[in-house]
Design a protein around this motif. Structure first.
Motif, PDB file in Angstrom:
ATOM      1  N   UNK A   7       0.831  -1.193   0.000  1.00 43.92           N
ATOM      2  CA  UNK A   7       0.000   0.000   0.000  1.00 43.92           C
ATOM      3  C   UNK A   7       0.864   1.240   0.000  1.00 43.92           C
ATOM      4  N   UNK A   8       0.425   2.242  -0.753  1.00 43.89           N
ATOM      5  CA  UNK A   8       1.173   3.484  -0.846  1.00 43.89           C
ATOM      6  C   UNK A   8       0.230   4.628  -0.562  1.00 43.89           C
ATOM      7  N   UNK A   9       0.668   5.573   0.280  1.00 39.23           N
ATOM      8  CA  UNK A   9      -0.206   6.657   0.667  1.00 39.23           C
ATOM      9  C   UNK A   9      -0.343   7.664  -0.444  1.00 39.23           C
ATOM     10  N   UNK A  10      -1.389   8.473  -0.374  1.00 42.30           N
ATOM     11  CA  UNK A  10      -1.617   9.505  -1.384  1.00 42.30           C
ATOM     12  C   UNK A  10      -0.439  10.461  -1.424  1.00 42.30           C
ATOM     13  N   UNK A  11      -0.093  10.883  -2.619  1.00 45.99           N
ATOM     14  CA  UNK A  11       1.112  11.673  -2.815  1.00 45.99           C
ATOM     15  C   UNK A  11       0.777  13.148  -2.891  1.00 45.99           C
ATOM     16  N   UNK A  12       1.495  13.961  -2.139  1.00 46.16           N
ATOM     17  CA  UNK A  12       1.350  15.398  -2.261  1.00 46.16           C
ATOM     18  C   UNK A  12       2.252  15.936  -3.343  1.00 46.16           C
ATOM     19  N   UNK A  13       2.129  17.227  -3.687  1.00 44.94           N
ATOM     20  CA  UNK A  13       2.942  17.798  -4.760  1.00 44.94           C
ATOM     21  C   UNK A  13       4.436  17.656  -4.518  1.00 44.94           C
ATOM     22  N   UNK A  14       4.900  17.826  -3.280  1.00 49.06           N
ATOM     23  CA  UNK A  14       6.329  17.726  -3.030  1.00 49.06           C
ATOM     24  C   UNK A  14       6.836  16.314  -3.253  1.00 49.06           C
ATOM     25  N   UNK A  15       5.996  15.315  -2.911  1.00 52.72           N
ATOM     26  CA  UNK A  15       6.406  13.925  -3.107  1.00 52.72           C
ATOM     27  C   UNK A  15       6.571  13.597  -4.577  1.00 52.72           C
ATOM     28  N   UNK A  16       5.902  14.364  -5.444  1.00 53.42           N
ATOM     29  CA  UNK A  16       5.984  14.103  -6.874  1.00 53.42           C
ATOM     30  C   UNK A  16       7.059  14.936  -7.552  1.00 53.42           C
ATOM     31  N   UNK A  17       7.818  15.710  -6.782  1.00 49.09           N
ATOM     32  CA  UNK A  17       8.821  16.575  -7.392  1.00 49.09           C
ATOM     33  C   UNK A  17       9.796  15.778  -8.225  1.00 49.09           C
ATOM     34  N   UNK A  76     -13.495  -5.928 -11.288  1.00 47.94           N
ATOM     35  CA  UNK A  76     -12.974  -7.274 -11.036  1.00 47.94           C
ATOM     36  C   UNK A  76     -12.306  -7.405  -9.670  1.00 47.94           C
ATOM     37  N   UNK A  77     -11.969  -6.291  -9.068  1.00 53.36           N
ATOM     38  CA  UNK A  77     -11.188  -6.343  -7.837  1.00 53.36           C
ATOM     39  C   UNK A  77     -12.032  -6.329  -6.583  1.00 53.36           C
ATOM     40  N   UNK A  78     -13.313  -5.981  -6.703  1.00 48.32           N
ATOM     41  CA  UNK A  78     -14.152  -5.935  -5.522  1.00 48.32           C
ATOM     42  C   UNK A  78     -13.744  -4.795  -4.606  1.00 48.32           C
ATOM     43  N   UNK A  79     -14.051  -4.938  -3.323  1.00 45.51           N
ATOM     44  CA  UNK A  79     -13.698  -3.903  -2.353  1.00 45.51           C
ATOM     45  C   UNK A  79     -12.193  -3.879  -2.155  1.00 45.51           C
ATOM     46  N   UNK A  80     -11.610  -2.720  -2.360  1.00 47.44           N
ATOM     47  CA  UNK A  80     -10.166  -2.565  -2.232  1.00 47.44           C
ATOM     48  C   UNK A  80      -9.845  -1.323  -1.416  1.00 47.44           C
ATOM     49  N   UNK A  81      -8.793  -1.395  -0.651  1.00 45.88           N
ATOM     50  CA  UNK A  81      -8.234  -0.190  -0.048  1.00 45.88           C
ATOM     51  C   UNK A  81      -7.505   0.564  -1.152  1.00 45.88           C
ATOM     52  N   UNK A  82      -7.723   1.847  -1.250  1.00 50.83           N
ATOM     53  CA  UNK A  82      -7.189   2.624  -2.372  1.00 50.83           C
ATOM     54  C   UNK A  82      -5.677   2.495  -2.495  1.00 50.83           C
ATOM     55  N   UNK A  83      -4.995   2.308  -1.376  1.00 55.02           N
ATOM     56  CA  UNK A  83      -3.536   2.301  -1.403  1.00 55.02           C
ATOM     57  C   UNK A  83      -2.930   0.912  -1.536  1.00 55.02           C
ATOM     58  N   UNK A  84      -3.751  -0.119  -1.713  1.00 57.79           N
ATOM     59  CA  UNK A  84      -3.200  -1.459  -1.898  1.00 57.79           C
ATOM     60  C   UNK A  84      -2.504  -1.570  -3.251  1.00 57.79           C
ATOM     61  N   UNK A  85      -1.323  -2.185  -3.258  1.00 58.49           N
ATOM     62  CA  UNK A  85      -0.558  -2.315  -4.488  1.00 58.49           C
ATOM     63  C   UNK A  85      -1.276  -3.043  -5.597  1.00 58.49           C
ATOM     64  N   UNK A  86      -1.909  -4.203  -5.338  1.00 55.47           N
ATOM     65  CA  UNK A  86      -2.596  -4.927  -6.411  1.00 55.47           C
ATOM     66  C   UNK A  86      -3.842  -4.221  -6.939  1.00 55.47           C
ATOM     67  N   UNK A  87      -4.214  -3.088  -6.350  1.00 55.69           N
ATOM     68  CA  UNK A  87      -5.374  -2.338  -6.820  1.00 55.69           C
ATOM     69  C   UNK A  87      -4.939  -1.448  -7.982  1.00 55.69           C
TER      70      UNK A  87
END
Length: 668
Positions: A27-37, A505-516
């Motif tokens: 899982x990866x958390x939502x990225x802010x603008x600085x994280x995408x620099x 096809x994935x059903x209920x997923x946590x947004x930050x799960x890698x396989x999602x």
């Protein structure tokens, strides 16, 4: 890795970080603008700190009497001067000098479920029904963690009198240890430490730790290519390094030994490899691929699929040579780049992608990573060897060097509804697509201007560290750390507070799960812009409008109309069916002796392209086909019905040509 992450947390970042496997979730958390620099922006922020690492190379070179150009070139060809925050590669290399340390507890043993996930990859239900999981090959050989080649970090630490952890985590100590090892190797080879960089060829070759001379020579030649041509780069942490070109350097290669009188080895097929790449051939069992005659008679090769073994080289060879596996590939690249092994001829259809259409028209290239528990990056020697091979194959078979034709296994679709959710995720988020495509001569650089609706763009998120959370279902522990990844997040609206796009096809997923894959866009793919609002861009993705942060167009590159991208829309008002494979129509089988395949004309029933949405063709239209093969030459059934390959979401898919119309891409 973030310095705030504790060593206790690091212990729980399980093996599935390498390619996700079947179980577990990254899982990866939502990225802010600085994280995408972008790296260039990070360099600009670094100020005067940019010369610190260069100074460490200079000091270590003086201390150990190693030419600085040799020391820097070795590091560049190992890690691109990156320290990776002291975390290991997929094969146990550390810090800027790529020194190795692999202990028994560092290597994860694959479970029975993990093993089965790497078998039965024909992607053909007619073949898959014959696979017997109860007779599947046993667990692969364990890694020999006593091998001295896996302990150069400890050896270097001893030479400089520093603790092992200091050499692992501190770039300056890593450089000193690497320099000390080079000096030791050079003294052993020549008895002196010459000032001439070219005289250091034997030390550089030995530094590769390759078990054979050809592999060692290949590494040394790449290092001296860098010495002669020069290199410059800004590292992830903003350090600007430069290795000045010295074109006059002439490597003093050791004289080749005369052929001995030992009995000749058994004859083996000649590997299909480019000159200068160390290759051999170890044939897979004939039950693990289909004998064919590609690319003759329209049985063309269209793509190259990049894989990660998540296991040892020896274990992979054993698997492909076991008739019970129903799995193979065309090539395996060793983790240190010292050897490329071909196991299936390019003319034949190997079982590697889990999708019959892809297997029929692709070449598979596996990359060894022997499952370090915390391994999160691939070494430069592996990237170099792989890129050399792939450029050769692409040129030979006229495969375009773009991300619709050089794809990961994680971009291959499930052929039918029941296979979609379980498709593989190798090489995973830690494969640096931006860098790899640059090695292929196909830079996917961002364009720096905002796109507009209707334009075709390559989405190019930077490969930079982002806050990452790994969930281990066995321990139910979530661990947070920083890792560079090759994708960006998508949202259902232009806000980081918006919901994530979903996949039926994935059903209920946590947004930050890698396989999602519903909310992740991987570097290099081409998409049609659906909308633009301020610093946000939307693309058509998986039947939805998906948004990502793109300030000033920083993370996209507009594909010029002169490049002739083909944009596809529905012909009418009805949604367009999407397919996970491109089989011929039922009537095409008549008179061929080949039975009509089960669910022959089935689409992926939960996917569609609504009217008004647009997607980029991932190649020319192709006739639906099916190869009825085996251990002898088979029959290719070709239909009249044609399909366009498209990049539908995270993965490639197909639409029937009759259902879509080509429209001109938008302009500014």
């Amino acid at each position: 890795m973030s310095r705030s992450v504790t060593s206790r947390q690091r212990k729980h970042t399980g093996r599935k970080l390498l390619g996700y496997g079947v179980a577990g979730a990254l899982a990866l958390t939502a990225l802010g603008p600085q994280a995408l620099a972008a790296p260039a922006a990070a360099a600009a922020d670094a100020g005067s700190a940019g010369s610190a690492l260069q100074g460490r190379f200079a000091r270590a070179a003086r201390e150990f009497k190693v030419p600085q150009s040799v020391l820097m070139a070795v590091s560049y060809r190992q890690t691109l001067w990156e320290d990776h925050d002291g975390e290991p590669s997929t094969s146990g290399a550390y810090n800027v000098m790529g020194l190795t340390r692999v202990l028994p507890g560092d290597v994860e043993r694959p479970t029975a479920q993990d093993r089965l996930a790497h078998l039965d990859l024909s992607g053909d239900p007619a073949v898959m029904k014959r696979f017997d999981a109860s007779r599947a090959p046993a667990a692969e050989p364990s890694v020999d963690t006593a091998d001295p080649r896996l302990h150069t970090l400890e050896e270097g630490a001893k030479l400089i009198g520093e603790p092992v952890d200091a050499v692992r985590t501190d770039a300056g100590q890593s450089i000193r240890a690497g320099a000390a090892l080079l000096a030791r190797y050079q003294r052993a080879a020549t008895g002196s430490l010459p000032a001439d960089p070219g005289a250091w060829y034997p030390a550089v070759a030995r530094y590769s730790q390759s078990p054979d001379a050809k592999g060692a020579d290949a590494f040394a030649e790449r290092v001296f290519d860098s010495v002669r041509s020069g290199e410059s780069r800004v590292t992830t942490d903003g350090q600007h390094l430069a290795l000045p070109a010295d074109p006059g350097v002439k490597p003093a290669e050791p004289s080749k030994k005369a052929a001995g009188t030992a009995a000749a080895a058994p004859a083996a097929p000649t590997p299909e490899c480019p000159a200068g790449l160390n290759c051999d051939y170890k044939p897979a069992d004939p039950n693990n691929y289909n004998v064919a005659n590609r690319p003759d008679n329209g049985f063309d090769i269209r793509q190259i699929v990049i894989h990660d073994t998540e296991g040892t080289y020896e274990g992979s060879i054993n698997t492909f040579q076991d008739p019970r596996s129903s799995a193979s590939t065309h090539y395996i690249v060793k983790d240190d780049g010292s050897l490329v092994t071909q196991v299936v001829a390019t003319k034949d259809e190997s079982y590697h992608a889990g999708n019959k259409t892809v297997n029929m028209h692709a070449l598979g290239v596996e990359h060894v990573g022997f499952a370090m528990k915390t391994g999160s990056w691939y070494g430069e020697p592996l990237y170099d060897a792989s890129a050399t091979l792939v450029k050769y194959l692409a040129d030979r078979f006229s495969i375009p060097l773009d991300r619709e034709h050089i794809v990961g296994h994680d971009e291959v679709p499930g052929p039918l509804d029941g296979y979609v959710a379980g498709q593989h995720w190798d090489p995973g988020p830690f494969w640096d697509w931006n860098h790899y495509m640059s090695l292929l001569g196909a830079d996917d650089c961002a364009g720096g201007r905002r796109p507009v609706a209707g334009q075709v763009v390559k989405v190019v998120p930077p490969f930079t560290p982002r806050t990452t959370t790994y969930y281990d279902p066995a321990t139910k522990v979530r661990t947070t750390f920083d890792q560079p990844v090759n994708f960006g997040y998508l949202y259902a609206a232009p806000s980081t507070d918006a919901a994530a796009p979903t996949d039926p096809y994935l059903g209920d997923q946590i947004a930050t799960e890698g396989p999602n894959w519903a909310n992740k866009v991987v570097a290099g793919g081409r998409y049609v812009v659906a909308d633009q609002q301020g610093d946000w861009t939307a693309i058509w993705y998986g039947g939805q409008k998906a948004w990502f942060q793109n300030p000033g167009g920083r993370y996209t590159s507009v594909v010029a109309r002169s490049a002739a991208p083909v944009v596809l829309k529905a012909k009418g008002t009805a949604p367009v069916q999407v397919y996970g494979r491109s089989y011929p129509e039922d009537a095409a089988y008549a008179g061929t002796g080949v039975p009509v395949q089960g669910s022959n004309s089935a689409s992926l029933t939960k996917y569609s392209i609504p009217a008004g949405q647009a997607y980029v063709a991932a190649g020319d239209p192709v006739a639906g086909d099916y190869y009825y093969g085996g251990t002898t030459l088979g029959t290719l059934v070709k239909g009249a019905q044609t399909f366009y390959p498209i990049r539908y979401n995270h993965r490639i898919a197909w639409v029937r040509t009759a259902d879509v119309q080509a429209v001109a891409p938008g302009t500014r």
